[in-house]
Design an enzyme around this catalytic site. Structure first.
Site, short mmCIF file in Angstrom:
data_model
loop_
_atom_site.label_atom_id
_atom_site.label_comp_id
_atom_site.label_asym_id
_atom_site.label_seq_id
_atom_site.Cartn_x
_atom_site.Cartn_y
_atom_site.Cartn_z
N ALA A 138 -18.52 11.10 -9.39
CA ALA A 138 -19.34 9.84 -9.76
C ALA A 138 -20.00 10.22 -10.90
O ALA A 138 -20.37 11.27 -11.04
CB ALA A 138 -20.01 9.02 -8.81
N GLY A 154 -16.61 11.94 -6.07
CA GLY A 154 -15.75 11.07 -6.10
C GLY A 154 -14.26 11.14 -6.42
O GLY A 154 -13.34 10.36 -6.29
N GLU A 214 -12.73 12.25 -3.54
CA GLU A 214 -12.65 10.98 -2.66
C GLU A 214 -11.44 10.17 -3.13
O GLU A 214 -10.91 9.58 -2.30
CB GLU A 214 -14.04 10.24 -2.78
CG GLU A 214 -15.25 11.08 -1.87
CD GLU A 214 -16.43 10.31 -2.04
OE1 GLU A 214 -17.09 10.19 -3.31
OE2 GLU A 214 -16.95 9.85 -0.96
N GLU A 242 -21.96 16.38 -3.04
CA GLU A 242 -23.28 15.43 -3.23
C GLU A 242 -24.48 15.85 -2.52
O GLU A 242 -25.40 15.43 -3.17
CB GLU A 242 -22.86 14.29 -2.24
CG GLU A 242 -21.88 13.34 -3.28
CD GLU A 242 -20.14 13.58 -3.07
OE1 GLU A 242 -19.99 14.73 -2.54
OE2 GLU A 242 -19.35 12.78 -3.51
N1 COA Z 1 -21.23 12.88 -13.98
C1 COA Z 1 -21.58 12.61 -15.26
N2 COA Z 1 -21.38 13.67 -16.18
C2 COA Z 1 -20.55 14.77 -15.79
C3 COA Z 1 -20.21 14.91 -14.59
C4 COA Z 1 -20.51 13.97 -13.42
N3 COA Z 1 -20.25 13.98 -12.41
N4 COA Z 1 -19.47 16.19 -14.29
C5 COA Z 1 -19.62 16.68 -15.54
N5 COA Z 1 -20.33 15.85 -16.73
C6 COA Z 1 -20.42 15.99 -17.82
C7 COA Z 1 -21.41 17.32 -18.28
O1 COA Z 1 -22.80 16.64 -17.96
C8 COA Z 1 -21.10 17.68 -19.63
O2 COA Z 1 -21.56 16.72 -20.47
P1 COA Z 1 -22.33 17.12 -21.84
O3 COA Z 1 -21.38 17.63 -22.59
O4 COA Z 1 -22.62 15.78 -22.61
O5 COA Z 1 -23.50 17.79 -21.24
C9 COA Z 1 -19.64 17.39 -19.62
O6 COA Z 1 -19.16 16.55 -18.55
C10 COA Z 1 -18.79 18.83 -19.16
O7 COA Z 1 -19.49 19.38 -18.28
P2 COA Z 1 -20.02 20.72 -18.08
O8 COA Z 1 -20.91 20.61 -17.13
O9 COA Z 1 -20.75 21.24 -19.23
O10 COA Z 1 -18.85 21.49 -17.72
P3 COA Z 1 -18.41 22.87 -16.87
O11 COA Z 1 -16.97 23.53 -17.19
O12 COA Z 1 -19.56 23.87 -17.11
O13 COA Z 1 -18.94 22.56 -15.50
C11 COA Z 1 -18.61 21.27 -13.38
C12 COA Z 1 -17.78 21.90 -14.83
C13 COA Z 1 -17.51 20.34 -12.79
C14 COA Z 1 -18.75 22.61 -12.52
C15 COA Z 1 -19.62 20.75 -13.67
O14 COA Z 1 -19.50 19.65 -14.65
C16 COA Z 1 -20.55 20.05 -12.44
O15 COA Z 1 -20.97 20.51 -11.45
N6 COA Z 1 -20.33 18.57 -12.38
C17 COA Z 1 -20.83 17.68 -11.44
C18 COA Z 1 -20.05 17.71 -10.15
C19 COA Z 1 -20.70 16.94 -8.93
O16 COA Z 1 -21.88 17.26 -8.57
N7 COA Z 1 -19.93 15.79 -8.78
C20 COA Z 1 -20.28 14.84 -7.61
C21 COA Z 1 -21.02 13.86 -8.23
S1 COA Z 1 -21.31 12.91 -6.98
#
Ligand code: COA
Length: 261
Positions: A70, A115, A118, A138
Site C-alpha cells: 500500500a 498489499g 495480499e 506491516e
Molecule cells: N509506498 C510508497 N512509496 C513506496 C513504497 C510504498 N509501499 N515502496 C516503495 N516506495 C517508493 C520509495 O519511497 C521510493 O520513492 P522515492 O524515489 O520518491 O524516494 C521509490 O518507491 C523506490 O523505492 P526505494 O525504497 O528507493 O527502493 P529500494 O530498492 O531501495 O527498496 C523496498 C525497495 C521494496 C525494499 C523498499 O521500497 C520498501 O521497503 N518499501 C516498502 C515496503 C513495505 O513496507 N510495504 C508494505 C506497505 S503496507
C-alpha cells in the site's frame, strides 16, 4: 488485440481471451495508492463481466517489483476510522479478485510486499520469478496487514508459518515461497509469462461454468469471517503513536523507534 487506458494500469486484451493487467507505477515500485486501487477494482469488474476475456494475468511494471505494498505516504495520515474503512475497501477489491468467476493468475515479478503480497494471495494461482521477494512487513510500520493478508496467508501456508512471517515481517525468497506453498511455481524472469500463458490456455480448454463453480467450491472450504476483525484491528492501529512513527520513519528513510503506544 485491443487495450483499455487507465492512469496506473496497462491492460492488454489478447484475441485468445487472455487479459494481461500490469500495475503501472514503477517509480513507486507499483505501490497501491487510492487511485490505483479504484482502477484495479474497475478493471477486475470489467474482466469478470467481459464476454471476451477468460483468464486474467496480473503483473507489475518494471523489473524490480510486482507491488511494494500500500502507498505508505497515503497510509501515514490515516485516522482510525479512515484506516478501518481503507482496510475494508482493500479487502472488498481483493475479494472481488478471489471471487471472480474466471481464473486470475498473479505473475510476481519482484517485490510483493504488504498489499502486493495480499494482492497476489487473492489471485487463484501464483507464479513467482526467481528474484521475487514476498512478505508482509506491516508490523515494521506499526500496523498489521489490512487487505486480507492475515486471513489468506494463514490459509495458504498454515498458522505457524503465517505467524512467523507476520510477526517478524521477514519476506521469503521465491524458492522458500514455493517450499511453503505460498506460490505454485517459480521461473526465470523471461520464462514466467510463458508459463502463465500456458496454464491460462489449459484452463480455457475446460468448461467456463465448471471453472467458475470450481473456484466457488474451493473457496467454500476456506470461508471464515476473520476479515471483519482484521479491518477493525487495522483501524485501531492507525490511531497509535507506533504507526505514526513507523510510517514517518519509512518516509524519512530512517529506522523506526517504537514506544509501544
Ligand atoms: N509506498 C510508497 N512509496 C513506496 C513504497 C510504498 N509501499 N515502496 C516503495 N516506495 C517508493 C520509495 O519511497 C521510493 O520513492 P522515492 O524515489 O520518491 O524516494 C521509490 O518507491 C523506490 O523505492 P526505494 O525504497 O528507493 O527502493 P529500494 O530498492 O531501495 O527498496 C523496498 C525497495 C521494496 C525494499 C523498499 O521500497 C520498501 O521497503 N518499501 C516498502 C515496503 C513495505 O513496507 N510495504 C508494505 C506497505 S503496507
Amino acid at each position: 488485440m485491443t487495450s483499455s487506458i487507465y492512469e496506473h494500469l496497462l491492460i492488454e486484451h489478447q484475441d485468445d481471451g487472455i487479459s494481461i493487467l500490469t500495475i503501472n507505477r514503477p517509480d513507486k515500485l507499483n505501490a497501491l495508492n487510492h487511485a490505483l486501487l479504484d482502477e484495479l477494482d474497475r478493471a477486475v469488474e470489467e474482466f469478470d463481466k467481459s464476454e471476451n476475456a477468460s483468464v486474467l494475468i496480473i503483473t507489475g511494471a518494471g523489473e524490480k517489483a510486482f507491488v511494494a505494498g500500500a502507498d505508505i505516504k497515503e497510509l501515514s495520515s490515516l485516522t482510525g476510522a479512515e484506516g478501518e474503512k481503507l482496510s475494508a475497501r482493500g479487502q472488498a477489491i481483493f475479494n472481488r479478485i478471489e471471487n471472480a468467476s474466471k481464473p486470475v493468475i498473479a505473475l510476481i515479478n519482484g517485490y510483493a510486499l504488504g498489499g502486493g503480497a495480499e494482492l497476489a494471495m487473492a489471485c487463484h494461482i501464483r507464479i513467482a520469478t526467481e528474484n521475487a521477494l514476498i512478505g508482509l512487513p506491516e508490523v515494521s510500520l506499526g500496523i498489521i496487514p489490512g487487505y486480507g493478508g492475515t486471513q489468506r496467508l494463514t490459509k495458504l501456508v498454515g498458522k505457524s508459518k503465517a505467524l512467523e512471517l507476520i510477526l517478524t515481517g521477514n519476506p521469503v525468497k521465491a524458492d522458500e515461497a514455493l517450499q511453503i506453498q505460498l506460490v505454485n511455481h517459480v521461473r526465470q524472469a523471461d520464462e514466467a509469462m510463458e508459463l502463465a500463458l500456458t496454464l491460462a490456455k489449459k484452463m480455457m480448454q475446460n468448461g467456463p461454468v465448471a471453472l467458475s463453480k470450481a473456484i466457488q467450491a474451493v473457496h467454500a472450504a476456506y470461508s471464515s469471517n476473520g476479515f471483519a476483525k482484521e479491518a477493525v484491528l487495522f483501524g485501531q492501529l492507525c490511531e497509535t503513536d507506533d504507526f505514526r512513527e513507523g510510517t514517518s520513519a519509512f518516509l524519512e528513510k530512517r529506522k523506526a523507534e517504537f514506544k509501544g503506544k
